[in-house]
Scaffold this motif. Sequence first.
Motif, PDB file in Angstrom:
ATOM      1  N   MET A 178      94.516  93.910   8.392  1.00 35.24           N
ATOM      2  CA  MET A 178      94.203  92.732   9.168  1.00 35.24           C
ATOM      3  C   MET A 178      93.233  93.095  10.290  1.00 35.24           C
ATOM      4  N   ILE A 179      92.461  92.115  10.684  1.00 32.24           N
ATOM      5  CA  ILE A 179      91.519  92.269  11.788  1.00 32.24           C
ATOM      6  C   ILE A 179      91.879  91.251  12.859  1.00 32.24           C
ATOM      7  N   GLY A 180      91.941  91.701  14.103  1.00 36.17           N
ATOM      8  CA  GLY A 180      92.183  90.818  15.234  1.00 36.17           C
ATOM      9  C   GLY A 180      90.947  90.761  16.110  1.00 36.17           C
ATOM     10  N   VAL A 181      90.566  89.549  16.495  1.00 39.05           N
ATOM     11  CA  VAL A 181      89.380  89.372  17.329  1.00 39.05           C
ATOM     12  C   VAL A 181      89.761  88.566  18.568  1.00 39.05           C
ATOM     13  N   LEU A 182      89.465  89.126  19.726  1.00 39.66           N
ATOM     14  CA  LEU A 182      89.653  88.448  21.006  1.00 39.66           C
ATOM     15  C   LEU A 182      88.277  88.049  21.507  1.00 39.66           C
ATOM     16  N   THR A 183      88.054  86.766  21.693  1.00 33.91           N
ATOM     17  CA  THR A 183      86.785  86.257  22.221  1.00 33.91           C
ATOM     18  C   THR A 183      87.043  85.718  23.616  1.00 33.91           C
ATOM     19  N   ILE A 184      86.284  86.222  24.586  1.00 35.11           N
ATOM     20  CA  ILE A 184      86.492  85.864  25.984  1.00 35.11           C
ATOM     21  C   ILE A 184      85.197  85.310  26.570  1.00 35.11           C
ATOM     22  N   HIS A 185      85.286  84.138  27.181  1.00 38.80           N
ATOM     23  CA  HIS A 185      84.164  83.522  27.896  1.00 38.80           C
ATOM     24  C   HIS A 185      84.340  83.873  29.372  1.00 38.80           C
ATOM     25  N   LEU A 186      83.360  84.560  29.930  1.00 42.27           N
ATOM     26  CA  LEU A 186      83.423  85.030  31.313  1.00 42.27           C
ATOM     27  C   LEU A 186      82.428  84.267  32.182  1.00 42.27           C
ATOM     28  N   HIS A 187      82.823  84.056  33.420  1.00 40.59           N
ATOM     29  CA  HIS A 187      81.931  83.462  34.428  1.00 40.59           C
ATOM     30  C   HIS A 187      81.715  84.506  35.511  1.00 40.59           C
ATOM     31  N   LEU A 188      80.451  84.778  35.810  1.00 45.75           N
ATOM     32  CA  LEU A 188      80.074  85.779  36.818  1.00 45.75           C
ATOM     33  C   LEU A 188      79.319  85.069  37.930  1.00 45.75           C
ATOM     34  N   PRO A 189      80.009  84.491  38.915  1.00 53.88           N
ATOM     35  CA  PRO A 189      79.357  83.639  39.916  1.00 53.88           C
ATOM     36  C   PRO A 189      78.366  84.362  40.826  1.00 53.88           C
ATOM     37  N   ALA A 190      78.509  85.661  41.009  1.00 51.09           N
ATOM     38  CA  ALA A 190      77.645  86.370  41.953  1.00 51.09           C
ATOM     39  C   ALA A 190      76.345  86.863  41.328  1.00 51.09           C
ATOM     40  N   CYS A 191      76.188  86.763  40.028  1.00 54.69           N
ATOM     41  CA  CYS A 191      74.982  87.273  39.373  1.00 54.69           C
ATOM     42  C   CYS A 191      73.790  86.351  39.612  1.00 54.69           C
ATOM     43  N   THR A 192      72.661  86.971  39.934  1.00 55.68           N
ATOM     44  CA  THR A 192      71.434  86.202  40.188  1.00 55.68           C
ATOM     45  C   THR A 192      70.320  86.565  39.225  1.00 55.68           C
ATOM     46  N   SER A 193      70.584  87.458  38.264  1.00 54.97           N
ATOM     47  CA  SER A 193      69.574  87.830  37.278  1.00 54.97           C
ATOM     48  C   SER A 193      70.268  88.376  36.033  1.00 54.97           C
ATOM     49  N   LEU A 194      69.528  88.435  34.945  1.00 59.23           N
ATOM     50  CA  LEU A 194      70.076  89.015  33.717  1.00 59.23           C
ATOM     51  C   LEU A 194      70.343  90.503  33.883  1.00 59.23           C
ATOM     52  N   LYS A 195      69.493  91.180  34.651  1.00 65.10           N
ATOM     53  CA  LYS A 195      69.689  92.611  34.896  1.00 65.10           C
ATOM     54  C   LYS A 195      71.006  92.862  35.635  1.00 65.10           C
ATOM     55  N   GLU A 196      71.303  92.047  36.624  1.00 66.26           N
ATOM     56  CA  GLU A 196      72.557  92.182  37.361  1.00 66.26           C
ATOM     57  C   GLU A 196      73.748  91.874  36.452  1.00 66.26           C
TER      58      GLU A 196
END
Length: 93
Positions: free
Chosen positions: A1-19
């Motif tokens: 069996m395969i188990g997959v955990l998918t998590i949607h994260l919010h990063l409020p302090a990020c101001t760029s893709l690099k960060e």
Amino acid sequence: MIGVLTIHLHLPACTSLKEKRGRILPLMARLRRKFNLSVSEMGLQDQWQEAVISCAMVSNQGPHLQSGLQTVSRWIEGNWPDGMVVDQRIELI
């Protein structure tokens, strides 16, 4: 069996893709080391303050997968100060 955990994260302090990458990549590396699972950023790669990561485990027992992925989810919520969990889903295949 395969188990997959998918998590949607919010990063409020990020101001760029690099960060954002600077915060997500260490999280994924730590999850790989600590829980011995596969981790990848799976969605919202072009948004600064949002990310979707998926963690996968393989086992011959469904309850073992469910328990292990719930442990990963709780660890992220309790030990990762850079953002918050918006949504999560565990699927067993």
